[in-house]
Design a protein around this motif. Structure first.
Motif, PDB file in Angstrom:
ATOM      1  N   LEU A 111       0.817  -1.210   0.000  1.00 65.98           N
ATOM      2  CA  LEU A 111       0.000   0.000   0.000  1.00 65.98           C
ATOM      3  C   LEU A 111       0.854   1.264   0.000  1.00 65.98           C
ATOM      4  CD1 LEU A 111      -2.783  -1.117   2.492  1.00 65.98           C
ATOM      5  CD2 LEU A 111      -3.023  -0.781   0.029  1.00 65.98           C
ATOM      6  N   SER A 112       2.065   1.170   0.530  1.00 64.75           N
ATOM      7  CA  SER A 112       2.933   2.347   0.574  1.00 64.75           C
ATOM      8  C   SER A 112       3.462   2.716  -0.805  1.00 64.75           C
ATOM      9  CB  SER A 112       4.103   2.113   1.534  1.00 64.75           C
ATOM     10  OG  SER A 112       4.990   1.126   1.023  1.00 64.75           O
ATOM     11  N   ARG A 113       3.402   1.763  -1.744  1.00 64.58           N
ATOM     12  CA  ARG A 113       3.854   2.050  -3.113  1.00 64.58           C
ATOM     13  C   ARG A 113       2.723   1.866  -4.118  1.00 64.58           C
ATOM     14  NH1 ARG A 113       4.699  -1.775  -6.715  1.00 64.58           N
ATOM     15  NH2 ARG A 113       6.359  -0.613  -7.754  1.00 64.58           N
ATOM     16  N   SER A 114       1.500   1.805  -3.632  1.00 63.66           N
ATOM     17  CA  SER A 114       0.362   1.470  -4.478  1.00 63.66           C
ATOM     18  C   SER A 114       0.153   2.482  -5.594  1.00 63.66           C
ATOM     19  CB  SER A 114      -0.904   1.379  -3.616  1.00 63.66           C
ATOM     20  OG  SER A 114      -2.002   0.973  -4.392  1.00 63.66           O
ATOM     21  N   ASP A 115      -0.024   1.958  -6.825  1.00 63.71           N
ATOM     22  CA  ASP A 115      -0.314   2.791  -7.997  1.00 63.71           C
ATOM     23  C   ASP A 115      -1.812   2.710  -8.261  1.00 63.71           C
ATOM     24  OD1 ASP A 115      -0.526   4.160 -10.319  1.00 63.71           O
ATOM     25  OD2 ASP A 115       0.965   3.001 -11.431  1.00 63.71           O
ATOM     26  N   ARG A 116      -2.549   3.657  -7.696  1.00 61.61           N
ATOM     27  CA  ARG A 116      -4.004   3.617  -7.807  1.00 61.61           C
ATOM     28  C   ARG A 116      -4.499   3.924  -9.214  1.00 61.61           C
ATOM     29  NH1 ARG A 116      -5.181   7.546  -2.920  1.00 61.61           N
ATOM     30  NH2 ARG A 116      -3.202   8.337  -3.706  1.00 61.61           N
ATOM     31  N   SER A 117      -3.610   4.390 -10.096  1.00 64.45           N
ATOM     32  CA  SER A 117      -4.025   4.681 -11.465  1.00 64.45           C
ATOM     33  C   SER A 117      -4.101   3.414 -12.317  1.00 64.45           C
ATOM     34  CB  SER A 117      -3.041   5.667 -12.115  1.00 64.45           C
ATOM     35  OG  SER A 117      -1.757   5.079 -12.269  1.00 64.45           O
ATOM     36  N   GLU A 118      -3.572   2.304 -11.792  1.00 63.44           N
ATOM     37  CA  GLU A 118      -3.574   1.054 -12.534  1.00 63.44           C
ATOM     38  C   GLU A 118      -4.315  -0.007 -11.724  1.00 63.44           C
ATOM     39  OE1 GLU A 118       0.190  -0.226 -14.009  1.00 63.44           O
ATOM     40  OE2 GLU A 118       0.879   1.795 -14.423  1.00 63.44           O
ATOM     41  N   PRO A 119      -5.614  -0.203 -11.981  1.00 65.68           N
ATOM     42  CA  PRO A 119      -6.407  -1.150 -11.195  1.00 65.68           C
ATOM     43  C   PRO A 119      -5.916  -2.582 -11.293  1.00 65.68           C
ATOM     44  CG  PRO A 119      -7.617  -0.418 -13.132  1.00 65.68           C
ATOM     45  CD  PRO A 119      -6.416   0.470 -13.026  1.00 65.68           C
ATOM     46  N   GLU A 120      -5.158  -2.921 -12.348  1.00 69.25           N
ATOM     47  CA  GLU A 120      -4.665  -4.278 -12.509  1.00 69.25           C
ATOM     48  C   GLU A 120      -3.263  -4.457 -11.942  1.00 69.25           C
ATOM     49  OE1 GLU A 120      -6.640  -6.670 -13.516  1.00 69.25           O
ATOM     50  OE2 GLU A 120      -8.177  -5.121 -13.671  1.00 69.25           O
ATOM     51  N   ALA A 121      -2.698  -3.415 -11.340  1.00 68.18           N
ATOM     52  CA  ALA A 121      -1.367  -3.524 -10.747  1.00 68.18           C
ATOM     53  C   ALA A 121      -1.397  -4.526  -9.599  1.00 68.18           C
ATOM     54  CB  ALA A 121      -0.899  -2.156 -10.245  1.00 68.18           C
ATOM     55  N   PRO A 122      -0.268  -5.206  -9.347  1.00 66.95           N
ATOM     56  CA  PRO A 122      -0.247  -6.181  -8.249  1.00 66.95           C
ATOM     57  C   PRO A 122      -0.709  -5.591  -6.922  1.00 66.95           C
ATOM     58  CG  PRO A 122       1.743  -6.368  -9.575  1.00 66.95           C
ATOM     59  CD  PRO A 122       1.012  -5.146 -10.058  1.00 66.95           C
ATOM     60  N   ASP A 123      -0.412  -4.311  -6.693  1.00 64.51           N
ATOM     61  CA  ASP A 123      -0.785  -3.666  -5.439  1.00 64.51           C
ATOM     62  C   ASP A 123      -2.297  -3.669  -5.223  1.00 64.51           C
ATOM     63  OD1 ASP A 123       1.900  -3.100  -5.633  1.00 64.51           O
ATOM     64  OD2 ASP A 123       1.610  -1.026  -6.241  1.00 64.51           O
ATOM     65  N   ALA A 124      -3.052  -3.819  -6.306  1.00 62.78           N
ATOM     66  CA  ALA A 124      -4.509  -3.842  -6.181  1.00 62.78           C
ATOM     67  C   ALA A 124      -4.974  -5.015  -5.323  1.00 62.78           C
ATOM     68  CB  ALA A 124      -5.155  -3.920  -7.566  1.00 62.78           C
ATOM     69  N   VAL A 125      -4.165  -6.070  -5.253  1.00 62.91           N
ATOM     70  CA  VAL A 125      -4.496  -7.220  -4.404  1.00 62.91           C
ATOM     71  C   VAL A 125      -4.555  -6.774  -2.948  1.00 62.91           C
ATOM     72  CG1 VAL A 125      -3.722  -9.475  -3.575  1.00 62.91           C
ATOM     73  CG2 VAL A 125      -3.476  -8.878  -6.012  1.00 62.91           C
ATOM     74  N   ALA A 126      -3.568  -5.982  -2.541  1.00 65.13           N
ATOM     75  CA  ALA A 126      -3.535  -5.495  -1.156  1.00 65.13           C
ATOM     76  C   ALA A 126      -4.728  -4.587  -0.873  1.00 65.13           C
ATOM     77  CB  ALA A 126      -2.231  -4.750  -0.887  1.00 65.13           C
ATOM     78  N   ARG A 127      -5.087  -3.744  -1.834  1.00 60.69           N
ATOM     79  CA  ARG A 127      -6.234  -2.855  -1.638  1.00 60.69           C
ATOM     80  C   ARG A 127      -7.525  -3.658  -1.509  1.00 60.69           C
ATOM     81  NH1 ARG A 127      -3.623  -0.071  -5.782  1.00 60.69           N
ATOM     82  NH2 ARG A 127      -5.290  -0.490  -7.293  1.00 60.69           N
ATOM     83  N   ALA A 128      -7.643  -4.713  -2.319  1.00 56.17           N
ATOM     84  CA  ALA A 128      -8.856  -5.525  -2.291  1.00 56.17           C
ATOM     85  C   ALA A 128      -8.998  -6.264  -0.965  1.00 56.17           C
ATOM     86  CB  ALA A 128      -8.849  -6.519  -3.447  1.00 56.17           C
TER      87      ALA A 128
END
Length: 199
Positions: A111-128
């Protein structure tokens, strides 16, 4: 790898090892060569199975969600005593006291490096996964209100967000090697917040 052929490596072990590296050094701090060395996978096998480092990271996040987040969600959902379930959620923050960098929270890193502009980015898993925990915590607090355990004017969403934000802060403090007393104080403050909301 042909469909149906068993992998020549332990996927769970690979994902756990990768998760420990990502927790310790962050996504950008871990190279493919290091991942291959520490997991024992050949580079060709890593790319064949996971596509690239981002693909491995995504699956490591998914496994972390299943092994770390899902049990917390399940405990809240299955708690017969809603308030006791939330209090237990807070008390288990003690696990962060004395934690090593490899034992930290992978979602905090993501989440500290989350790219919210890319919903398919791996970080989206953490947000979900974090969103699921947030909703479950809110629902459990609402159950506590309906059961007469908390004051009827308590806002379960606000209280859930306060607790979840504290949970992430505790994870950062623990990973950073700060004094365990800071975590103990955060736990006491969160429990006091719940006490103030009691009916």
């Amino acid at each position: 790898m042909p469909r149906g052929r068993p992998p020549k490596f332990d996927e769970e072990q690979v994902l756990d090892t990768a998760a420990a590296l990502f927790k310790r050094d962050g996504y950008d701090g871990v190279g493919v060569a290091e991942l291959c060395k520490e997991t024992g996978m050949a580079m060709q096998s890593l790319y064949h199975r996971f596509g690239d480092k981002a693909g491995l990271y995504r699956e490591a996040l998914e496994r972390f969600g299943k092994t770390a987040n899902d049990p917390q969600i399940q405990a809240l959902e299955e708690s017969d005593d809603a308030l006791a379930g939330v209090e237990a959620f807070v008390r288990q923050w003690k696990r962060h006291i004395g934690a090593s960098r490899e034992d930290g929270c992978l979602f905090t890193q993501a989440l500290s490096r989350s790219d919210r502009s890319e919903p398919e980015a791996p970080d989206a898993v953490a947000r979900a996964y974090t969103g699921r925990l947030r909703r479950t915590l809110t629902t459990t607090l609402r159950r506590a209100i309906e059961a007469g355990q908390l004051k009827p004017d308590t806002d379960p969403a606000v209280l859930a967000d306060s607790l979840l934000t504290s949970a992430f802060g505790v994870a950062v403090v623990g990973r950073g090697g700060m004094p365990g007393s800071m975590i103990e104080h955060a736990i006491a403050a969160a429990l006091a917040m719940l006490d103030q909301a009691k009916a």
